[in-house]
Scaffold this motif. Structure first.
Motif, PDB file in Angstrom:
ATOM      1  N   PHE A   8       0.832  -1.207   0.000  1.00 31.09           N
ATOM      2  CA  PHE A   8       0.000   0.000   0.000  1.00 31.09           C
ATOM      3  C   PHE A   8       0.864   1.254   0.000  1.00 31.09           C
ATOM      4  O   PHE A   8       0.555   2.233  -0.678  1.00 31.09           O
ATOM      5  N   TYR A   9       1.991   1.236   0.750  1.00 32.25           N
ATOM      6  CA  TYR A   9       2.876   2.397   0.808  1.00 32.25           C
ATOM      7  C   TYR A   9       3.490   2.666  -0.564  1.00 32.25           C
ATOM      8  O   TYR A   9       3.513   3.812  -1.044  1.00 32.25           O
ATOM      9  N   SER A  13       2.747   5.904  -3.025  1.00 40.70           N
ATOM     10  CA  SER A  13       3.880   6.731  -3.465  1.00 40.70           C
ATOM     11  C   SER A  13       3.904   6.860  -4.980  1.00 40.70           C
ATOM     12  O   SER A  13       4.055   7.961  -5.534  1.00 40.70           O
ATOM     13  N   LEU A  14       3.739   5.731  -5.673  1.00 37.36           N
ATOM     14  CA  LEU A  14       3.773   5.769  -7.141  1.00 37.36           C
ATOM     15  C   LEU A  14       2.575   6.538  -7.697  1.00 37.36           C
ATOM     16  O   LEU A  14       2.707   7.283  -8.679  1.00 37.36           O
ATOM     17  N   VAL A  15       1.421   6.368  -7.063  1.00 38.29           N
ATOM     18  CA  VAL A  15       0.237   7.086  -7.544  1.00 38.29           C
ATOM     19  C   VAL A  15       0.405   8.581  -7.366  1.00 38.29           C
ATOM     20  O   VAL A  15       0.076   9.381  -8.260  1.00 38.29           O
ATOM     21  N   VAL A  17       3.193  10.296  -7.262  1.00 33.32           N
ATOM     22  CA  VAL A  17       4.172  10.801  -8.224  1.00 33.32           C
ATOM     23  C   VAL A  17       3.577  10.836  -9.636  1.00 33.32           C
ATOM     24  O   VAL A  17       3.686  11.832 -10.362  1.00 33.32           O
ATOM     25  N   GLY A  18       2.921   9.729 -10.032  1.00 32.95           N
ATOM     26  CA  GLY A  18       2.378   9.652 -11.393  1.00 32.95           C
ATOM     27  C   GLY A  18       1.258  10.645 -11.636  1.00 32.95           C
ATOM     28  O   GLY A  18       1.263  11.368 -12.645  1.00 32.95           O
ATOM     29  N   VAL A  19       0.305  10.700 -10.733  1.00 30.37           N
ATOM     30  CA  VAL A  19      -0.826  11.608 -10.906  1.00 30.37           C
ATOM     31  C   VAL A  19      -0.359  13.059 -10.821  1.00 30.37           C
ATOM     32  O   VAL A  19      -0.787  13.918 -11.612  1.00 30.37           O
ATOM     33  N   GLY A  20       0.534  13.354  -9.872  1.00 32.62           N
ATOM     34  CA  GLY A  20       1.045  14.724  -9.752  1.00 32.62           C
ATOM     35  C   GLY A  20       1.784  15.175 -10.992  1.00 32.62           C
ATOM     36  O   GLY A  20       1.596  16.313 -11.462  1.00 32.62           O
ATOM     37  N   TRP A  21       2.622  14.284 -11.543  1.00 30.51           N
ATOM     38  CA  TRP A  21       3.372  14.647 -12.763  1.00 30.51           C
ATOM     39  C   TRP A  21       2.421  14.855 -13.933  1.00 30.51           C
ATOM     40  O   TRP A  21       2.581  15.803 -14.714  1.00 30.51           O
ATOM     41  N   LEU A 133      -6.617  10.526  -7.880  1.00 26.69           N
ATOM     42  CA  LEU A 133      -6.117   9.848  -6.683  1.00 26.69           C
ATOM     43  C   LEU A 133      -7.199   8.956  -6.070  1.00 26.69           C
ATOM     44  O   LEU A 133      -6.927   7.825  -5.651  1.00 26.69           O
ATOM     45  N   ALA A 134      -8.450   9.460  -6.018  1.00 23.27           N
ATOM     46  CA  ALA A 134      -9.546   8.668  -5.460  1.00 23.27           C
ATOM     47  C   ALA A 134      -9.802   7.416  -6.295  1.00 23.27           C
ATOM     48  O   ALA A 134     -10.034   6.328  -5.758  1.00 23.27           O
ATOM     49  N   VAL A 135      -9.745   7.554  -7.638  1.00 21.75           N
ATOM     50  CA  VAL A 135      -9.965   6.387  -8.501  1.00 21.75           C
ATOM     51  C   VAL A 135      -8.858   5.351  -8.306  1.00 21.75           C
ATOM     52  O   VAL A 135      -9.111   4.144  -8.237  1.00 21.75           O
TER      53      VAL A 135
END
Length: 401
Positions: A8-9, A13-15, A17-21, A133-135
């Motif tokens: 989960f951690y 973290s990957l979500v 970074v990916g969504v933010g980028w 992020l919610a999805v």
């Protein structure tokens, strides 16, 4: 659990970074992209300025023209080449756009034009980030919630095995649950086997002791007291065997339509010969219920025997038929049961009479058998205070299709 936490951690973290980028790139593209209407206005202005000279030119776009010093703006090579070629170059501020043109070596500024209606508000990118992020979190949690629900259903079925897919995040938890359940079932089985074995082994010495007492030359009064003790032990053995049999497994109930009013009437007539208070039956109407008549009669009989044992003058047996449930009330006018002890009396081998007086009898298994029978029928038993001040036992039988 450490595997689940680590997964989960890393996922979060990957979500992030990916969504933010991704959202940042979209924001930059929308900020740097030239609106199509700006290019159309620039081409239109270039066409008009090719035939008209500023400041006398009458522009259809109605933009104010301002003469600027030639070196007031530092142009790139591409922009400077476009100006010299007679093109109109747009430059943007935060919410406006200016158009620049060069005629006869003079630099002209046209505008400004408002950009407020053509830019995307920044809060939309915040909403987009939170939505993505919610999805992503939902896609991770849904398989976990599905496996937990499956595990819950399996644990509620004593015959099912607590298993989930091997690749599931909660597979170690399911394995621990299954191991714990098997251990509990094994311990309960050993307890039942021990109870049955001890009870059977007690029958032979009790029979020998009873036979020896009958042949002994003891005084009649003393002999009778000892025979009563032996008889009490035999009754305890019989009740322990009966309780162990009911606890061992859930029987195949013979469900059929039973006239409860007739069942209770027959039960009252059968128990009228026993010592104790009289039983008063109150039935307002005939009630037919789908159940196992033998076991349900056994449960009500245990309640009536206890009530006769402790009642002062009378026991009231009432049948209530409602739209959602059928209730059977057993009430007496005895000493009652203290509120803090009402849950304890339903447990095996619990008796509220610490002196073990002969007049009360019982071994604390009658109510435990009642709870077991009602559990098979998906019914419930509540303990309270009767209108006469004694104890009140209420059986609630749900009306199910």
């Amino acid at each position: 659990m450490s595997r689940l936490f680590l997964h989960f951690y890393l996922f979060i973290s990957l979500v992030l970074v990916g969504v933010g980028w991704t959202v940042e790139r979209l924001w930059q593209e929308t900020q740097s992209e030239v609106p199509p209407w700006v290019l159309l206005v620039a081409d239109n202005l270039a066409g008009q300025l090719s035939t008209q000279a500023l400041p006398a030119a009458k522009l259809s776009s109605d933009l104010a023209a301002t003469l600027l010093p030639a070196g007031s703006i530092l142009w790139s090579e591409t922009e400077l080449a476009a100006l010299k070629a007679g093109q109109v170059v747009p430059l943007f501020t935060r919410d406006q756009v200016f158009f620049y043109a060069m005629q006869q070596g003079n630099l002209w500024q046209l505008g400004p034009a408002d950009l407020a209606e053509n830019t995307v508000p920044s809060y939309w990118f915040s909403l987009l980030f939170l939505g993505l992020l919610a999805v992503a979190v939902w896609l991770w949690l849904w398989p976990v919630a599905r496996d937990i629900q499956k595990l819950k259903q399996q644990l509620s079925d004593p015959k099912a095995t607590a298993t989930v897919p091997v690749r599931s995040f909660i597979a170690p938890i399911a394995a621990s649950f299954e191991q714990m359940r098997q251990q509990i079932q094994r311990l309960l089985g050993l307890q039942r086997e021990m109870t049955q074995a001890v009870s059977h082994e007690l029958r032979t010495p009790l029979a020998r002791l009873s036979f020896a007492l009958e042949l002994s030359a003891l005084p009649a009064e003393e002999k009778q007291l000892m025979l009563n003790d032996v008889k009490e032990l035999e009754q305890l053995v019989d009740e322990m065997l009966d309780y162990a049999r009911l606890e061992s497994t859930e029987p195949q109930l013979k469900l059929q339509h039973v006239d409860l009013s007739e069942l209770l009437q027959n039960l009252v007539e059968k128990l009228s010969a026993l010592p104790g208070a009289a039983i008063e039956l109150q039935v307002k109407q005939c009630c037919v219920y789908v159940c196992d008549g033998h076991y349900l009669e056994r449960a009500v009989q245990n309640l009536l025997v206890n009530a006769k044992r402790f009642a002062s003058n009378k026991v009231v047996l009432t049948l209530h038929s409602g739209t959602e449930a059928v209730e059977i009330w057993v009430e007496d006018d005895g000493p009652g049961i203290a509120p803090e002890l009402r849950a304890e009396v339903l447990k095996p081998f619990v008796r509220l009479d610490p002196s073990r007086q002969k007049g009360f009898g019982g071994f604390g298994l009658g109510l435990a058998i009642v709870c077991r029978v009602l559990e098979w029928h998906k019914a419930s038993l509540s303990v309270g205070e009767s209108q006469a001040g004694g104890a009140s036992f209420r059986i609630k039988l749900p009306l199910v299709p």
